[in-house]
Design a protein around this motif. Structure first.
Motif, PDB file in Angstrom:
ATOM      1  N   GLN A  57     -27.147  15.730 -32.519  1.00 35.60           N
ATOM      2  CA  GLN A  57     -27.592  16.072 -31.359  1.00 35.60           C
ATOM      3  C   GLN A  57     -28.019  17.364 -31.120  1.00 35.60           C
ATOM      4  O   GLN A  57     -28.920  17.558 -30.274  1.00 35.60           O
ATOM      5  CB  GLN A  57     -26.243  15.819 -30.221  1.00 35.60           C
ATOM      6  CG  GLN A  57     -27.052  15.602 -28.806  1.00 35.60           C
ATOM      7  CD  GLN A  57     -25.735  15.047 -27.815  1.00 35.60           C
ATOM      8  OE1 GLN A  57     -24.955  14.460 -28.298  1.00 35.60           O
ATOM      9  NE2 GLN A  57     -25.971  15.151 -26.608  1.00 35.60           N
ATOM     10  N   THR A  60     -31.589  17.236 -32.552  1.00 32.99           N
ATOM     11  CA  THR A  60     -32.638  16.652 -31.404  1.00 32.99           C
ATOM     12  C   THR A  60     -33.050  17.520 -30.315  1.00 32.99           C
ATOM     13  O   THR A  60     -34.154  17.586 -29.848  1.00 32.99           O
ATOM     14  CB  THR A  60     -32.199  15.349 -31.061  1.00 32.99           C
ATOM     15  OG1 THR A  60     -31.100  15.342 -30.235  1.00 32.99           O
ATOM     16  CG2 THR A  60     -32.205  14.350 -32.091  1.00 32.99           C
ATOM     17  N   ALA A  76     -37.476  13.035 -30.432  1.00 33.64           N
ATOM     18  CA  ALA A  76     -36.204  12.939 -31.228  1.00 33.64           C
ATOM     19  C   ALA A  76     -35.142  12.390 -30.382  1.00 33.64           C
ATOM     20  O   ALA A  76     -34.833  12.849 -29.224  1.00 33.64           O
ATOM     21  CB  ALA A  76     -35.846  14.089 -31.891  1.00 33.64           C
ATOM     22  N   ALA A  78     -31.020  11.069 -30.485  1.00 32.67           N
ATOM     23  CA  ALA A  78     -29.710  11.137 -30.972  1.00 32.67           C
ATOM     24  C   ALA A  78     -28.958   9.730 -30.423  1.00 32.67           C
ATOM     25  O   ALA A  78     -28.684   9.590 -29.525  1.00 32.67           O
ATOM     26  CB  ALA A  78     -28.770  12.322 -30.590  1.00 32.67           C
TER      27      ALA A  78
END
Length: 228
Positions: A57, A60, A76, A78
């Motif tokens: 995370q 991203t 992106a 997660a």
């Protein structure tokens, strides 16, 4: 005098840093590939468990937001952060499917799937890797020492050669930052290529510094195993 916990941890980290230098070429190639695919409208899907979920995370966030300089947001996701989806899928299909089903839903041919695991043996990540390859995604992994099942299941893997899972996670974080730096470095040329225009070399950032120099008594440790 007994070695302190901090000294022991730093010794393990220092032992892993020397072989970790060998990862720079792989991170550079991944950064160029990721920049090109994101600039062309592709997406990065990322997943991990526990501490690796937090690091996924983090990655991203750097891409959707920014690492250093302002730029356009990059796509992106997660997968573990989709809590309602994760709990529903786990409840209805089993925990091994929590990422794979999302990969089938969100992934498109040409997208990139990055899976993080210190052990390289998490079944839900292995199932996601298989789903990603079946859907035509390019599958990468950050893992601990290779060989391991996840490294074998993905197209390429950055395998940190340390038996200490904490050190592996710490160098996965370094890898995420360096990968983002390479993406930022390559993005202007990738965007220009996607638009069919020549790249403006004057706006390219400088080279990325990924090397670490460490001197250890007793010599270097094992070599990092990065499958290309």
């Amino acid at each position: 005098m007994a070695t302190s916990l901090l000294d022991a941890h730093l010794a393990n980290l220092a032992a892993a840093l020397l072989p970790y230098r060998e990862c720079e070429r792989l991170l550079s190639c991944w950064g160029e590939t990721l920049a090109r695919r994101l600039a062309g409208g592709g997406r990065l899907l990322v997943a991990g468990n526990g501490g690796s979920a937090a690091e996924a995370q983090h990655l991203t966030a750097e891409l959707v937001g920014k690492l250093r300089d302002d730029r356009q947001p990059l796509s992106a996701i997660a997968l573990h952060a989709e809590t309602s989806a994760v709990t529903a899928i786990a409840n209805d299909y089993g925990y091994d499917e929590v990422f794979a089903r999302q990969v089938r839903a969100h992934g498109r041919a040409g997208d990139i799937l990055l899976l993080l695991s210190t052990s390289g043996a998490s079944r839900n990540l292995l199932t996601a890797a298989r789903a990603g390859r079946e859907a035509g995604l390019l599958c990468w992994a950050f893992t601990g020492p290779a060989p391991n099942p996840l490294a074998e299941a993905c197209h390429e893997a950055l395998a940190v050669a340390s038996p200490d899972s904490q050190v592996v996670q710490e160098l996965h974080l370094v890898s995420s930052h360096v990968l983002c730096e390479y993406v930022d470095q390559e993005l202007p040329a990738a965007l220009a290529a996607a638009a069919g225009a020549p790249a403006d070399e004057s706006v390219r950032p400088g080279s990325v510094r990924a090397g670490v120099e460490v001197v250890l008594d007793g010599g270097a440790g094992q070599q990092v195993q990065a499958r290309g």
